[in-house]
Write a protein that holds these residues in place. Sequence first.
Motif, mmCIF file in Angstrom:
data_model
loop_
_atom_site.group_PDB
_atom_site.id
_atom_site.type_symbol
_atom_site.label_atom_id
_atom_site.label_comp_id
_atom_site.label_asym_id
_atom_site.label_seq_id
_atom_site.Cartn_x
_atom_site.Cartn_y
_atom_site.Cartn_z
ATOM 1 N N ASN A 203 4.538 4.683 -1.368
ATOM 2 C CA ASN A 203 4.842 4.922 0.036
ATOM 3 C C ASN A 203 5.874 3.919 0.530
ATOM 4 O O ASN A 203 5.621 2.705 0.515
ATOM 5 C CB ASN A 203 3.570 4.784 0.889
ATOM 6 C CG ASN A 203 2.726 6.036 0.901
ATOM 7 O OD1 ASN A 203 2.464 6.592 1.941
ATOM 8 N ND2 ASN A 203 2.283 6.486 -0.268
ATOM 9 N N ARG B 19 -3.627 2.839 -2.138
ATOM 10 C CA ARG B 19 -2.350 3.507 -2.328
ATOM 11 C C ARG B 19 -1.322 2.504 -2.833
ATOM 12 O O ARG B 19 -1.412 1.308 -2.565
ATOM 13 C CB ARG B 19 -1.846 4.117 -1.013
ATOM 14 C CG ARG B 19 -2.738 5.175 -0.409
ATOM 15 C CD ARG B 19 -2.151 5.670 0.888
ATOM 16 N NE ARG B 19 -3.067 6.501 1.643
ATOM 17 C CZ ARG B 19 -3.118 7.824 1.573
ATOM 18 N NH1 ARG B 19 -2.292 8.454 0.764
ATOM 19 N NH2 ARG B 19 -3.971 8.505 2.303
ATOM 20 N N GLU C 239 0.449 10.850 0.698
ATOM 21 C CA GLU C 239 0.006 10.988 -0.683
ATOM 22 C C GLU C 239 1.223 10.950 -1.611
ATOM 23 O O GLU C 239 2.350 11.161 -1.192
ATOM 24 C CB GLU C 239 -0.744 12.316 -0.858
ATOM 25 C CG GLU C 239 -2.004 12.452 -0.003
ATOM 26 C CD GLU C 239 -3.130 11.554 -0.467
ATOM 27 O OE1 GLU C 239 -3.008 10.977 -1.579
ATOM 28 O OE2 GLU C 239 -4.123 11.433 0.267
#
Length: 411
Positions: free
Chosen positions: A230, A184, A226
């Motif tokens: 982040n 991520r 998601e």
Amino acid sequence: MHSGFRWWNGGLGALLLALAIAGCQSDTTKVEQEQAGEEIAEQARIDELRSLPYLTYAKKPAGDGEESGVVRYESARSWPGYNLYTIRGMCRADLVDMRGRVVNSWSDTLCQRWAQAELLPEGDLLVVGRETKRKRYLLRLSWQGEVIWKKYIPSHHDIERTPNGTLLALTLTNRRVVLNEKERLIVDNLLSVLDESGEVVESRSLFDILSADSAQRALVDNRAREGKANDLLHANSVEWMREKHLFGTSPLYSADHVLVSLRHQDIVAIVDWKQRRLVWWWGRDELSGPHDATLLENGQILIFDNGLGRGQSRIVQIDPASNRIVWQYEADPPESFYSSALGSSQRLPNGNTLISNSESGEGFEVTAQREVVWKFVTPHQNSQHQRATIVRMKRYDPGVIEPLLRARRAG
């Protein structure tokens, strides 16, 4: 017939008991599922609140005839000094006396917002600012408001001078990491040390420090989402330990330790700069969107607990040795004091606490018994009569400010 009846009765009882147990289990499972669903919904609501941008002006317009400036002042019970507050959307910081009179002011025209301003003893002002969404900077202004230096650094939220004379700031960088077995993009927060000219000398990744601790890494992973980068951590205050009398009294206190507040983790933490490790953390399930953690002389920690999602803020004083709240301030009624973002608290030498209710554009001082003895309301408003939000308010000793004022008059 008699024995058959006993068998039938016993068999029927067992069947009914089994059905009852199954029904209870089903009910229990249903309750647990409902509770889990409620927790997920509540977490989603708080995540949405976290994602909202900080306010530049208060939500409600000021009422007709509503006072501004110092609206309450009990001089016998207040701690004397000068109050610096940063006006976020105006890229301005005002220094006011206890009567609310402006004794000095700084501002920047090429600016979108100021995230924090810190006054140094010699009168220079350190500023964390932003010109555009992607153009962040650190700024050092003289007492007279002249630019000493301006560095385009991805800084955010806080800066201070460390005990050894360097500068400590929060900076950020985007990076890819593995969270919950998925790669991520995250916004990593860094502790960055700068020299007096504003050049970065060394940095530490807060994500790496927290992830090295297995218990905290699990909590970090739980906040992974998601989508775009982040903002897992969202550090918003940083403070290098300087209470020398505490060093060596506990593993918590050291000349190499840094105290940091992490809004999106709902914790405050102590990290060891040299060893790059997490020493202590606290706040999960107790704090909600906290700001401005400061270490007190007695080793306890003062925190602005925003109460994100609760609709009411409070100030908590935690003993890190026992993880116990030993003092707190809540308003009466509690919902009359609420800042979903920003906010600060400062323990004063007489035991009072100076608090900024940032989203209302207010600063106020309370006693240990929670009585308000000083209150200031910013006079700065927009065309809709909404008060400007403030970032933090800090009170400076007269011994720091008055020599600067005398030097200016003499010059």
